[in-house]
Design an enzyme around this catalytic site. Structure first.
Site, PDB file in Angstrom:
ATOM      1  N   GLY A   1      29.380  29.981  47.540  1.00 36.05           N
ATOM      2  CA  GLY A   1      30.560  30.003  48.394  1.00 36.05           C
ATOM      3  C   GLY A   1      31.776  29.452  47.676  1.00 36.05           C
ATOM      4  O   GLY A   1      31.677  28.883  46.586  1.00 36.05           O
ATOM      5  N   PRO A   2      32.940  29.607  48.253  1.00 33.82           N
ATOM      6  CA  PRO A   2      34.179  29.119  47.626  1.00 33.82           C
ATOM      7  C   PRO A   2      34.179  27.595  47.518  1.00 33.82           C
ATOM      8  O   PRO A   2      33.388  26.908  48.170  1.00 33.82           O
ATOM      9  CB  PRO A   2      35.274  29.592  48.593  1.00 33.82           C
ATOM     10  CG  PRO A   2      34.622  30.579  49.497  1.00 33.82           C
ATOM     11  CD  PRO A   2      33.179  30.240  49.562  1.00 33.82           C
TER      12      PRO A   2
ATOM     13  N   GLY B   1      31.615  22.734  51.363  1.00 33.78           N
ATOM     14  CA  GLY B   1      30.586  21.744  51.690  1.00 33.78           C
ATOM     15  C   GLY B   1      29.237  21.978  51.041  1.00 33.78           C
ATOM     16  O   GLY B   1      28.227  21.542  51.576  1.00 33.78           O
TER      17      GLY B   1
ATOM     18  N   LYS C   1      37.309  38.565  53.304  1.00 35.51           N
ATOM     19  CA  LYS C   1      38.506  39.420  53.319  1.00 35.51           C
ATOM     20  C   LYS C   1      39.146  39.461  54.704  1.00 35.51           C
ATOM     21  O   LYS C   1      40.370  39.359  54.861  1.00 35.51           O
ATOM     22  CB  LYS C   1      38.131  40.830  52.866  1.00 35.51           C
ATOM     23  CG  LYS C   1      37.712  40.924  51.404  1.00 35.51           C
ATOM     24  CD  LYS C   1      37.262  42.336  51.061  1.00 35.51           C
ATOM     25  CE  LYS C   1      36.859  42.447  49.602  1.00 35.51           C
ATOM     26  NZ  LYS C   1      36.392  43.793  49.252  1.00 35.51           N
TER      27      LYS C   1
ATOM     28  N   SER D   1      37.320  47.580  45.255  1.00 33.06           N
ATOM     29  CA  SER D   1      37.569  47.679  46.698  1.00 33.06           C
ATOM     30  C   SER D   1      39.020  48.029  47.038  1.00 33.06           C
ATOM     31  O   SER D   1      39.416  47.984  48.189  1.00 33.06           O
ATOM     32  CB  SER D   1      37.195  46.367  47.393  1.00 33.06           C
ATOM     33  OG  SER D   1      37.996  45.312  46.923  1.00 33.06           O
TER      34      SER D   1
END
Length: 772
Positions: free
Chosen positions: A352-353, A357, A718, A675
């Protein structure tokens, strides 16, 4: 050979009687006792023949050797329990030619062998060789008294001599039977000589082994005696050698803790080397360090698990808001662990970014399981030795980060976090990701070998948690060993909940404030999130909260205030001007401007795309640092437009008279990904047809030459980014329709999703209708 005679048979088990041999036999079987009684009633003569298998209780004709010995019963004594002890003397060799079936005892018809020996020089030489070899055997084995040897060697008859010697040897039954079967005296002497030579070799080897063991035992006893004397002298003098004290300390540690057998063996070996080595040698320091590592590793020390699912769920919910999939996976692990103790530790990869957490979640997992937590950051690691350790031959060698982490944890079943696994590199020093293959493979890591430790360590009980920002940079073999769990970007609602539950309380405490000294009025945190953050996680939000707390702390100290209220109206006094006022999305529909959506390692973002048509010779100009994939998407989109000029009402020869310039703003930022095909195609159609594109529409999808729309990844990130920018309608590939469920409900309710399969559907939705 004499004619056939009938006589009772006594089968022998595990014993052989030669001619001229006198021996006691214990007889217990009914038929054998009956055979003895029959012999005693007549001439005391009985046939003795050995069984081929001593375990058979009732032997048949095929279970008894054909060649045996005719014997005379000299004495018979009944013992308690029904057993009879009989003294027999062997007379002649004989061959069983027929077995007669009698009910009470075994009866056989036999043929006697008459031995005729013709004297010869060869026979005399053989006899002397056998006697000499027998004498040597007696001297070496010391199993026969000298007087018996004398009584044997004075026998002149070669056949009798052979049988007497054979009766004194402790041979296997097959060897004895071979000697008994040899009716020719010359052949019998040759077999006996061969057997005696073999026995001499065995005795010689036994003597050497015995001597070696005796010397070793004498040395051990001598060394022990000398050491004890040295200890006694040192004790008497009140002086103790530093090295001896050090070795004793190591031995004490070894005795106090349980270690695997191979570890104990290695420690003892190194202690022996240390004891013999000079204190001035540089090698002693290397050995000491190695021993310290071996003794400090948790070979047999495990943390007791907390298998309370309700308590674990309570801890996870308390520490983290949302993240339902991760929490569910941990609870599943706990449930299976409670049912089965043989479960291997899983390898969870949290992708994840930044700031969502991942690392703190690993700490919560350890707390919920009641295990120790250890972390190793792999960002920028490019040396394989960082994982597997250095060879002890190098100066300053140390174990790898895995073994170091286990030492820090103090148990062999911690929660081990490998942070930033996607940021490892490889160079001439090796590939650390390849070294991790063994660490993260449940089928291999029970015997993980570190180059420094050089002993297998069991990593199968470790619960591995791996974190990464992007999955595509993790090597495929390594990714295959991990269970991927995606942590998406936070929505503004989730950020608000996290701020209220965790960040505000944490920063109030860290900045020395009390909850009564600072108050955030309603709507303040929402304004902070909307006006000062544009990130996927909450790190920037936490920094902003910390900045407000610092300003409040300054006011309390300078102006002696008891309580400071932070409101949406006075927020600028603490944080200054709003950082994000205008969104990237266009406010009004324009020609040649279309909003795309992009996924980055730090979360989602929107991608405004501008196209302009200028006079030229049909060139396609691409600016804005576009990668190879996006350039190819632009070419595919242009080819699609050229193939459908009639349907799109575009001049069929536009590509000969006009240049098309595609630009993506923020040119300093590299952009790439599969994309943006439909976005660039829509913007080109808009510029060529002079039709406006709706400003409240964002789209994502790849385009083919036939105009088909292909699926993409990262839809949730997105869509959240588009929602932040005020977009109302999302155009997405039909095949990604199932991913809409992953988007939070509160966002789904406010957006319109338009799944498409072809570029015609995209244009129908995105273009502003003429009547509008």
């Amino acid at each position: 050979m004499d004619t056939n005679r009938k006589m009772p048979l006594l089968p022998l088990r595990g014993i052989m009687v030669f001619p001229y041999m006198i021996i006691h036999l214990d007889v217990g079987r009914e038929k054998s006792i009956a055979a003895l009684e029959e012999a005693m009633l007549h001439d005391r003569i009985i046939m003795l023949s050995a069984q081929k298998d001593a375990a058979i209780e009732k032997p048949g004709q095929d279970d008894i050797f054909e060649i045996g010995t005719i014997a005379e019963v000299k004495q018979l004594l009944k013992l308690p329990g029904g057993t009879i002890r009989v003294l027999v003397e062997g007379l002649h060799r004989a061959k069983i030619v027929k077995h007669n079936e009698l009910e009470k005892y075994y009866e056989v018809e036999i043929e006697e062998f008459n031995e005729t020996v013709e004297p010869s020089l060869e026979l005399e030489a053989l006899t002397r060789a056998v006697v000499h070899e027998f004498e040597q055997w007696v001297k070496l084995s010391k199993k026969i008294p000298p007087e018996t040897l004398v009584s044997v060697v004075i026998v002149e008859d070669a056949g009798r001599l052979c049988d007497l010697i054979a009766s004194h040897l402790n041979l296997k039954l097959d060897d004895k039977q071979a000697l008994l079967t040899a009716t020719d005296v010359k052949v019998r002497l040759e077999k006996l000589y061969e057997i005696l030579a073999r026995e001499m070799e065995v005795l010689e080897i036994e003597r050497k082994i015995s001597g070696r063991v005796r010397k070793q035992m004498e040395k051990i006893q001598k060394d022990y005696y000398l050491r004890e004397q040295m200890k006694a002298i040192q004790k008497e003098l009140g002086d103790k050698d530093d090295k001896s004290a050090e070795i004793e300390e190591y031995q004490k540690k070894l005795a106090e803790t349980k270690y695997p057998d191979d570890v104990v063996e290695r420690i003892n070996k190194e202690l022996s080397r240390l004891e013999k080595m000079s204190s001035l040698s540089s090698e002693t320091g290397v050995i000491r360090t190695y021993l310290d590592w071996l003794l400090s590793l948790p070979w047999d020390n495990a943390t007791k698990e907390q298998l309370d699912i309700k308590e674990a769920e309570k801890i996870l919910n308390k520490d983290h808001y949302g993240l339902e999939k991760v929490k569910e996976r941990i609870l599943e692990y706990l449930a299976i662990r409670k049912l089965s103790d043989s479960l291997k530790g899983p390898i969870l990869c949290l992708v994840g970014p930044p700031g969502v957490g991942k690392t703190s979640l690993a700490r919560s997992i350890a707390r919920s399981l009641g295990r120790t937590f250890v972390r190793a950051s792999l960002g920028g690691v490019r040396d394989e030795a960082e994982i597997r350790g250095h060879r002890r031959t190098y100066v300053g060698a140390l174990p790898g980060r895995i073994i170091q982490g286990l030492k820090t944890a103090g148990s062999y079943n911690p929660v081990f976090l490998l942070d930033e696994i996607d940021k490892m590199n490889s160079d001439f020093k090796g590939d650390p990701s390849a070294a991790l293959l063994e660490v993260l493979d449940p089928e291999q890591n029970n015997t993980f070998s570190d180059h420094y430790i050089e002993l297998p360590f069991d990593l199968s009980k470790v619960l591995w948690v791996v974190t990464a920002n992007a999955i595509h940079t993790i090597p495929r073999p390594l990714r295959d060993r991990m269970e991927i769990i995606h942590l998406p970007s936070y929505t503004e609602e989730e950020k608000l909940q996290i701020a209220q539950r965790y960040l505000v309380k944490k920063q109030i405490k860290e900045n020395g404030l009390k909850s009564a000294q600072i108050q955030f009025s309603e709507g303040t945190l929402q304004k902070m999130i909307a006006g000062f953050t544009r990130e996927s996680g909450v790190r920037e939000l936490e920094r902003i909260v910390a900045k407000v707390c610092r300003k409040v702390a300054l006011q309390i100290v300078q102006k002696d205030k008891k309580t400071v209220k932070v409101t949406a109206q006075n927020l600028h006094a603490f944080l200054g001007r709003t950082k994000f006022i205008h969104s990237k999305a266009e406010k009004e529909a324009e020609v040649g401007v279309c909003t795309g959506m992009a996924w980055t390692e730090v979360g989602g973002d929107i991608l405004p795309t501008e196209v302009t048509v200028i006079k030229g010779k049909g060139k396609l100009i691409l600016t804005g640092q576009l990668g190879d994939v996006m350039q190819e998407s632009a070419q595919a989109g242009l080819s699609y437009i050229r193939s459908r000029t009639q349907e799109l009402n575009i001049d069929a020869e536009f590509y000969e008279k006009q240049d098309i310039h595609i630009h993506l703003p923020e040119g300093a930022i590299p952009k790439d990904g599969p994309s943006a095909g439909i976005t660039m195609a829509t913007a080109m159609v808009s510029a060529l047809t002079d039709q406006k594109v709706r400003s409240d529409v964002a789209m994502t999808g790849e385009i083919t030459l036939r105009g088909r729309v292909l699926p993409i990844g990262g839809l949730k990130e997105k869509v959240i980014a588009a929602y932040r920018e005020g977009i109302k309608t999302i155009i997405l590939p039909k095949e990604n329709e199932r991913d809409i469920e992953d988007i939070p409900k509160n966002i789904r309710r406010e957006l319109e999703f338009v799944p498409v399969e072809h570029m015609d559907q995209v244009l129908a939705c995105a273009m502003v209708k003429e009547h509008e």
